[in-house]
Design a protein around this motif. Structure first.
Motif, mmCIF file in Angstrom:
data_model
loop_
_atom_site.group_PDB
_atom_site.id
_atom_site.type_symbol
_atom_site.label_atom_id
_atom_site.label_comp_id
_atom_site.label_asym_id
_atom_site.label_seq_id
_atom_site.Cartn_x
_atom_site.Cartn_y
_atom_site.Cartn_z
ATOM 1 N N ARG A 292 -13.659 -21.534 41.706
ATOM 2 C CA ARG A 292 -13.175 -22.731 42.394
ATOM 3 C C ARG A 292 -14.306 -23.749 42.523
ATOM 4 N NH1 ARG A 292 -10.071 -23.237 48.225
ATOM 5 N NH2 ARG A 292 -8.894 -21.469 47.375
ATOM 6 N N ILE A 293 -15.494 -23.285 42.898
ATOM 7 C CA ILE A 293 -16.640 -24.183 43.018
ATOM 8 C C ILE A 293 -16.925 -24.865 41.684
ATOM 9 C CG2 ILE A 293 -19.148 -24.245 43.363
ATOM 10 C CD1 ILE A 293 -18.728 -22.032 45.495
ATOM 11 N N ALA A 294 -16.897 -24.101 40.586
ATOM 12 C CA ALA A 294 -17.177 -24.672 39.267
ATOM 13 C C ALA A 294 -16.131 -25.715 38.885
ATOM 14 C CB ALA A 294 -17.220 -23.551 38.222
ATOM 15 N N THR A 295 -14.868 -25.446 39.199
ATOM 16 C CA THR A 295 -13.798 -26.391 38.879
ATOM 17 C C THR A 295 -13.953 -27.683 39.659
ATOM 18 O OG1 THR A 295 -12.255 -24.583 38.383
ATOM 19 C CG2 THR A 295 -11.303 -26.742 38.853
ATOM 20 N N VAL A 296 -14.223 -27.569 40.955
ATOM 21 C CA VAL A 296 -14.384 -28.765 41.788
ATOM 22 C C VAL A 296 -15.604 -29.559 41.345
ATOM 23 C CG1 VAL A 296 -14.884 -29.580 44.123
ATOM 24 C CG2 VAL A 296 -13.170 -27.794 43.754
ATOM 25 N N ARG A 297 -16.670 -28.869 41.014
ATOM 26 C CA ARG A 297 -17.881 -29.568 40.579
ATOM 27 C C ARG A 297 -17.627 -30.338 39.282
ATOM 28 N NH1 ARG A 297 -21.617 -25.600 41.256
ATOM 29 N NH2 ARG A 297 -22.425 -26.479 43.205
ATOM 30 N N ALA A 298 -16.824 -29.765 38.401
ATOM 31 C CA ALA A 298 -16.585 -30.394 37.096
ATOM 32 C C ALA A 298 -15.450 -31.417 37.129
ATOM 33 C CB ALA A 298 -16.270 -29.314 36.055
ATOM 34 N N GLN A 299 -14.398 -31.142 37.911
ATOM 35 C CA GLN A 299 -13.189 -31.962 37.821
ATOM 36 C C GLN A 299 -12.779 -32.628 39.136
ATOM 37 O OE1 GLN A 299 -9.957 -29.863 35.722
ATOM 38 N NE2 GLN A 299 -11.470 -28.299 35.149
ATOM 39 N N GLY A 300 -13.410 -32.266 40.232
ATOM 40 C CA GLY A 300 -13.024 -32.828 41.520
ATOM 41 C C GLY A 300 -11.995 -31.970 42.230
ATOM 42 N N ILE A 301 -11.743 -32.296 43.490
ATOM 43 C CA ILE A 301 -10.839 -31.481 44.302
ATOM 44 C C ILE A 301 -9.400 -31.629 43.862
ATOM 45 C CG2 ILE A 301 -10.035 -31.051 46.668
ATOM 46 C CD1 ILE A 301 -12.728 -32.017 47.694
ATOM 47 N N GLU A 302 -9.045 -32.779 43.295
ATOM 48 C CA GLU A 302 -7.670 -32.994 42.839
ATOM 49 C C GLU A 302 -7.217 -31.894 41.890
ATOM 50 O OE1 GLU A 302 -4.017 -34.525 42.547
ATOM 51 O OE2 GLU A 302 -5.544 -35.577 43.730
ATOM 52 N N ALA A 303 -8.129 -31.359 41.112
ATOM 53 C CA ALA A 303 -7.777 -30.342 40.113
ATOM 54 C C ALA A 303 -7.263 -29.052 40.736
ATOM 55 C CB ALA A 303 -8.992 -30.051 39.218
ATOM 56 N N ILE A 304 -7.625 -28.788 41.991
ATOM 57 C CA ILE A 304 -7.202 -27.528 42.626
ATOM 58 C C ILE A 304 -6.209 -27.746 43.766
ATOM 59 C CG2 ILE A 304 -9.423 -26.448 42.060
ATOM 60 C CD1 ILE A 304 -10.058 -26.751 45.142
ATOM 61 N N ALA A 305 -5.894 -29.018 44.055
ATOM 62 C CA ALA A 305 -5.137 -29.331 45.270
ATOM 63 C C ALA A 305 -3.782 -28.643 45.317
ATOM 64 C CB ALA A 305 -4.973 -30.839 45.414
ATOM 65 N N ASP A 306 -3.029 -28.657 44.228
ATOM 66 C CA ASP A 306 -1.692 -28.049 44.241
ATOM 67 C C ASP A 306 -1.783 -26.532 44.433
ATOM 68 O OD1 ASP A 306 -0.387 -30.469 43.975
ATOM 69 O OD2 ASP A 306 -0.375 -30.386 41.786
ATOM 70 N N ALA A 307 -2.775 -25.918 43.801
ATOM 71 C CA ALA A 307 -2.952 -24.473 43.965
ATOM 72 C C ALA A 307 -3.303 -24.137 45.416
ATOM 73 C CB ALA A 307 -4.037 -23.960 43.024
ATOM 74 N N VAL A 308 -4.111 -24.977 46.055
ATOM 75 C CA VAL A 308 -4.473 -24.758 47.456
ATOM 76 C C VAL A 308 -3.232 -24.857 48.337
ATOM 77 C CG1 VAL A 308 -5.742 -25.706 49.428
ATOM 78 C CG2 VAL A 308 -6.869 -25.476 47.203
ATOM 79 N N MET A 309 -2.385 -25.856 48.076
ATOM 80 C CA MET A 309 -1.157 -25.979 48.866
ATOM 81 C C MET A 309 -0.268 -24.755 48.679
ATOM 82 S SD MET A 309 -1.471 -28.720 50.618
ATOM 83 C CE MET A 309 -3.241 -28.347 50.613
ATOM 84 N N GLY A 310 -0.274 -24.181 47.486
ATOM 85 C CA GLY A 310 0.515 -22.981 47.236
ATOM 86 C C GLY A 310 0.026 -21.791 48.038
ATOM 87 N N ARG A 311 -1.273 -21.754 48.331
ATOM 88 C CA ARG A 311 -1.806 -20.674 49.157
ATOM 89 C C ARG A 311 -1.648 -20.969 50.636
ATOM 90 N NH1 ARG A 311 -5.499 -20.392 44.818
ATOM 91 N NH2 ARG A 311 -6.846 -21.987 45.748
ATOM 92 N N TYR A 312 -1.772 -22.239 51.004
ATOM 93 C CA TYR A 312 -1.667 -22.599 52.411
ATOM 94 C C TYR A 312 -0.253 -22.434 52.953
ATOM 95 C CZ TYR A 312 -6.378 -24.594 52.896
ATOM 96 O OH TYR A 312 -7.736 -24.760 52.991
ATOM 97 N N PHE A 313 0.761 -22.760 52.124
ATOM 98 C CA PHE A 313 2.151 -22.781 52.596
ATOM 99 C C PHE A 313 3.052 -22.006 51.634
ATOM 100 C CE2 PHE A 313 0.204 -26.937 53.711
ATOM 101 C CZ PHE A 313 0.187 -26.797 55.091
ATOM 102 N N HIS A 314 3.970 -21.223 52.189
ATOM 103 C CA HIS A 314 4.883 -20.465 51.325
ATOM 104 C C HIS A 314 5.968 -21.381 50.757
ATOM 105 C CE1 HIS A 314 8.062 -20.280 54.401
ATOM 106 N NE2 HIS A 314 7.147 -19.907 55.283
ATOM 107 N N ASP A 315 6.694 -20.886 49.765
ATOM 108 C CA ASP A 315 7.642 -21.703 49.003
ATOM 109 C C ASP A 315 8.679 -22.389 49.893
ATOM 110 O OD1 ASP A 315 6.302 -20.902 46.762
ATOM 111 O OD2 ASP A 315 7.830 -19.462 46.087
ATOM 112 N N ALA A 316 9.270 -21.637 50.820
ATOM 113 C CA ALA A 316 10.327 -22.206 51.649
ATOM 114 C C ALA A 316 9.782 -23.323 52.537
ATOM 115 C CB ALA A 316 10.965 -21.111 52.503
ATOM 116 N N PHE A 317 8.575 -23.158 53.041
ATOM 117 C CA PHE A 317 8.004 -24.216 53.885
ATOM 118 C C PHE A 317 7.727 -25.452 53.054
ATOM 119 C CE2 PHE A 317 4.754 -26.588 56.109
ATOM 120 C CZ PHE A 317 5.168 -26.528 57.431
#
Length: 420
Positions: A292-317
């Motif tokens: 994750r650190i390598a991805t953010v360093r290379a591409q920015g936080i936008e590159a992982i944002a959707d995946a983070v939301m998938g971990r933060y909140f379950h599908d129904a929410f």
């Protein structure tokens, strides 16, 4: 066939009128009735005080607020004064406190206009000076520049480095705080994630929330961070605010900081609520944090944002609360990149499991049934390692359980605080 000489509508209205305005005022009103106004007195007693005030659909306190707002809007100051005095001196179950009265006047400024509210404040203050000794209230000098929004707290910035942005909500009860509570947020979030819980707890607690280094309005030092350094940040802030021992409530990264704080600075911690967090990751998960650190360093936080939301909140929410998810996504992608990377390193290398036996304060561990980031198994490991720790698994909750299940989370925290 019988005829009842008692007019029950009138009697019920009279009883309500006494409950709201007091016996003395009602007796004066009845004594002043005459052949010209008796019909009017009968009318308002039956219709205003029975037909409206006798309806159970709203609490009497709410009806008081409605009357005050309408009389402000219409500029009916004699009626306004009558109801202000009655509200402040009313029965315990339906009276308004001076602070509640103030809120009615503040809201009236928006909907009825500032000039009307200005006049209302003048009338209300005159009455408060009169009845203050009876209700234990005194008007004290206060500087307008020092006033703060009670739903957001007094803002500040710590003197140390990194400088941390924080808010303090003092108890609305006006009494000494039952506890001082510190709310510690998750990675990629900020102190506003706690607003609802903070305002609930501030009824009788002093509540402090702050932005971790690299987040929100706090400074983002260069380099990678450690959980020990972040715990030292918290300790420096608490000492600066002279808090004494606090009840620490942390979610995810905030829970990790809480563990380290209790171990490194035990005199500052009264109790811990550790939510959706862990005391350590297995090697495979540590590697994911490095990626994750390598991805953010290379591409920015936008590159992982959707995946983070998938971990933060379950599908129904996510499906049912798109606006909430979008708000947290905006917060994540707007986080300082250096700060996010630094905190990712601290989170990915957290390791307190072997030391948790040294935590000597009450601990509540909260897990989310659907949490993929820190699943219930990690919570059980943490709870088992802390002597006497309680474990609660919230159903239908993922990683940000306090957001997905706010009522259940609040009830768990309130119950824990009540037992301290």
């Amino acid at each position: 066939m019988s005829f009842d000489p008692i007019d029950h509508d009138f009697e019920r209205g009279l009883n309500n009128r006494r409950a709201i305005l007091g016996d003395a005022w009602v007796e004066r009103s009845l004594a002043n009735a005459n052949s010209f106004n008796a019909d009017f007195q009968n009318l308002i007693t039956r219709f205003a005080w029975n037909e409206i005030w006798g309806r159970p659909g709203l609490e009497q306190k709410t009806r008081r607020a409605i009357v005050l707002a309408i009389t402000i809007t219409l500029g009916r100051w004699e009626e306004f004064e009558l109801h202000v005095r009655a509200a402040l001196l009313g029965e315990a179950g339906n009276r308004l406190t001076p602070d509640e009265l103030k809120e009615v006047l503040m809201q009236s400024a928006i909907y009825a206009g500032v000039p009307a509210a200005n006049t209302a404040f003048a009338h209300a203050q005159a009455i408060l000076r009169e009845v203050g000794p009876q209700i234990g209230y005194a008007l004290e000098p206060a500087a307008p520049a020092a006033a703060c929004h009670p739903g957001a707290g007094r803002e500040g910035r710590s003197a140390g480095r990194p400088a941390l942005h924080y808010t303090v909500r003092e108890p609305r009860s006006g009494k000494a705080p039952r506890h001082t509570v510190v709310l510690s947020h998750a990675l990629g979030c900020d102190l506003t994630m706690w607003d609802a819980l903070a305002n609930t707890l501030a009824a009788d607690c002093r509540v402090i929330a702050y932005d971790h280094r690299g987040h929100g309005s706090s400074e983002a030092p260069e380099g990678t961070y450690t959980m020990a350094a972040m715990a030292d940040d918290a300790a420096a802030l608490l000492r600066e605010l002279d808090t004494g021992p606090v009840v620490w409530i942390g979610v995810s990264m905030g829970g990790m900081v809480g563990q380290e704080l209790a171990l490194r600075h035990p005199a500052l911690v009264r109790a811990l609520v550790l939510a959706n967090t862990t005391s350590g990751y297995p090697d495979a998960a540590r590697e994911l944090w490095r990626q994750r650190i390598a991805t953010v360093r290379a591409q920015g936080i936008e590159a992982i944002a959707d995946a983070v939301m998938g971990r933060y909140f379950h599908d129904a929410f996510r499906a049912g609360h798109a606006a909430t998810v979008a708000r947290f996504r905006r917060r994540v992608v707007s986080t300082d990149v250096q700060g996010y990377i630094g905190c990712c390193h601290a989170v990915g290398t957290v390791d307190t499991t072997a030391r948790l036996g040294g935590v000597a304060v009450p601990v509540l561990v909260i897990a989310g049934e659907l949490d993929q980031g820190t699943p219930p198994e990690m919570a059980r490991t943490l709870a088992d390692a802390v002597p006497g720790a309680q474990l609660l698994v919230l159903p239908e909750a993922s990683h940000l359980a306090c957001v997905e299940q706010p009522q259940a989370f609040e009830e768990a925290v309130s119950s824990f605080l009540a037992g301290l």
